[in-house]
Design a protein around this motif. Sequence first.
Motif: not given
Length: 68
Positions: A1-27
Motif C-alpha cells: 500500500m503506498p504512502t501519500y502525503d496530505f495537507r489539511c485544507v483547513n489548518c494546514g497540517e501535513r501528514f502521511s497516510r497509507r491508504v488505498p488509492i481509491e480512498e485518497r479522497d476520504k482522508v
Amino acid sequence: MPTYDFRCVNCGERFSRRVPIEERDKVRCPQCGSKAQQLLTGFIYFGKSDGGGSGSCSRSSCSGCSGC
Ligand SMILES: [Zn+2]
C-alpha cells in the motif's frame, strides 16, 4: 500500500497516510478532521521566492531546501 502525503485544507497540517488509492479522497486531517488534500510528492509548489515563507521551513523535508 503506498504512502501519500496530505495537507489539511483547513489548518494546514501535513501528514502521511497509507491508504488505498481509491480512498485518497476520504482522508481527513488528524488534527481537526477537515478534508485533506493530497500533496504531489516530487512537485514542489513554491514559486521563486515570492516571500511566502516567514522563516520556518514549510516543507516536510529539508533535503534540497536551500532556505533552512
Ligand atoms: Zn486540519
